[in-house]
Design a protein around this motif. Structure first.
Motif, mmCIF file in Angstrom:
data_model
loop_
_atom_site.group_PDB
_atom_site.id
_atom_site.type_symbol
_atom_site.label_atom_id
_atom_site.label_comp_id
_atom_site.label_asym_id
_atom_site.label_seq_id
_atom_site.Cartn_x
_atom_site.Cartn_y
_atom_site.Cartn_z
ATOM 1 N N GLU A 210 0.812 -1.209 0.000
ATOM 2 C CA GLU A 210 0.000 0.000 0.000
ATOM 3 C C GLU A 210 0.853 1.270 0.000
ATOM 4 N N ASP B 1 2.031 5.671 -6.665
ATOM 5 C CA ASP B 1 1.252 5.424 -7.880
ATOM 6 C C ASP B 1 2.112 5.495 -9.139
ATOM 7 N N ASN B 2 3.147 6.345 -9.116
ATOM 8 C CA ASN B 2 3.956 6.513 -10.325
ATOM 9 C C ASN B 2 5.092 5.495 -10.443
ATOM 10 N N GLN C 38 4.774 -0.492 -13.031
ATOM 11 C CA GLN C 38 4.051 -1.687 -12.658
ATOM 12 C C GLN C 38 4.969 -2.899 -12.597
ATOM 13 N N LYS D 235 6.534 -2.921 -9.261
ATOM 14 C CA LYS D 235 5.563 -3.307 -8.243
ATOM 15 C C LYS D 235 5.361 -4.819 -8.228
#
Length: 315
Positions: free
Chosen positions: A200, A204-205, A208, A211
């Motif tokens: 969490e 956001d940037n 992916q 992540k």
């Protein structure tokens, strides 16, 4: 008559100068008596002695403010430093005549052309080769998240940890159309990374792919995210992302947090990340940006904070 007058005036000047140097009547040398020279000599001796003493006292006071370990007065760790965000560097660097350039440009298959880039990496990696137990009198230890270095210890980092292709013996991939770039964080004394501890917290940037990599590592680590300063490299534009090809990181996709903080300890070797670009498009200029990721790392393209930019061109 005129010549006689000139000779007379010249003789008077010579006599006047001789009298100034030594006057036998008044016993003066250069216009002063012996007692006068003694008094002015004593004055200047006392004056310069006081000046030297004042300078010595000021230097002693100044040195009291310095750290015996040669640490700066203000550091990121105590909140007083102007430097609060690390920057990244990369190797190899361009040739000396293009010192301000960030372009890595070589001709594939031309050993003479790739020689500069290979030698740059060979020179950079020299301190990491054959890391022994003692460097500059400091104990080098193997570190992990569960085994942190002591106050007088530094963590070992060896070049053998890098991937097989990102090695000196393989010319760092430049002879295989898979060039390697080495990344490192600039040294900042007492700077401690604030690592991500949950999915969490990931911004956001963040790419992916990174992540997904962090989530996979978390699953391998019993649900805990490894304490890392994560690294991502991408093409800056959609065309660059298409041409850049697959990317491989070693020995990790980031810098382990246990290498920080840097405390100016002799023998310290900063961790490095080898980024291998597998089959990037030939004859195309590829703009690449690599970023370091932690909660207290800010990305600023204008000031080159938290990231590094370079271009890759393979003919």
């Amino acid at each position: 008559m005129a010549d006689h007058g000139l000779m007379k005036r010249a003789s008077e000047r010579d006599d006047s100068f001789k009298t100034f140097v030594w006057n036998p009547q008044t016993k003066q040398f250069l216009g002063r008596t012996g007692s006068s020279w003694f008094k002015i000599g004593v004055f200047y001796i006392i004056f310069y002695a006081c000046l030297a003493g004042f300078f010595a006292v000021m230097m002693a006071v100044f040195y009291q403010t310095l750290d015996t370990n040669h640490l700066p007065k203000y550091t990121p760790g105590d909140g007083g430093s102007l430097l609060k965000n690390p920057a990244m560097g990369f190797r190899p660097l361009p040739r000396a005549e293009n010192v301000e350039s960030t372009l890595i440009w070589y001709k594939n298959g031309d050993n003479d052309d790739i020689k500069h880039w290979v030698e740059q990496l060979n020179k950079f990696i020299e301190p990491y080769e054959g890391t022994s137990e003692v460097i500059s009198g400091q104990h080098v230890t193997s570190c992990s998240e569960d085994k942190l270095p002591g106050p007088e210890e530094v963590c070992r980092f060896e070049d053998k940890w890098l991937s097989d292709k990102c090695q000196k013996a393989e010319s760092w991939g430049y002879n295989r159309e898979s060039p390697c770039i080495l990344l490192k964080l600039n040294k900042m004394i007492k700077w401690v990374p604030k690592v991500y501890e949950s999915l969490e917290e990931l911004p956001d940037n963040m790419p992916q792919k990174l992540k997904d990599h962090i989530e996979a590592k978390m699953n391998e680590n019993n649900g805990k995210i490894p304490k890392m300063i994560w690294v991502s490299c991408e093409g800056e534009n959609p065309a660059d992302q298409e041409y850049i090809g697959p990317i491989q990181y070693s020995p990790w996709q980031g810098f382990p947090a246990y290498y920080f903080p840097y405390m100016h300890t002799p023998g310290y070797l900063p961790p490095i990340v080898a980024v291998q670009f597998n089959q990037p498009m030939s004859n195309v200029l590829i703009n690449i940006e690599c970023r370091a990721w932690a909660k207290n790392i800010v990305h600023d393209r204008q000031n080159r904070l938290g990231l590094v930019h370079f271009e890759l061109l393979k003919d």
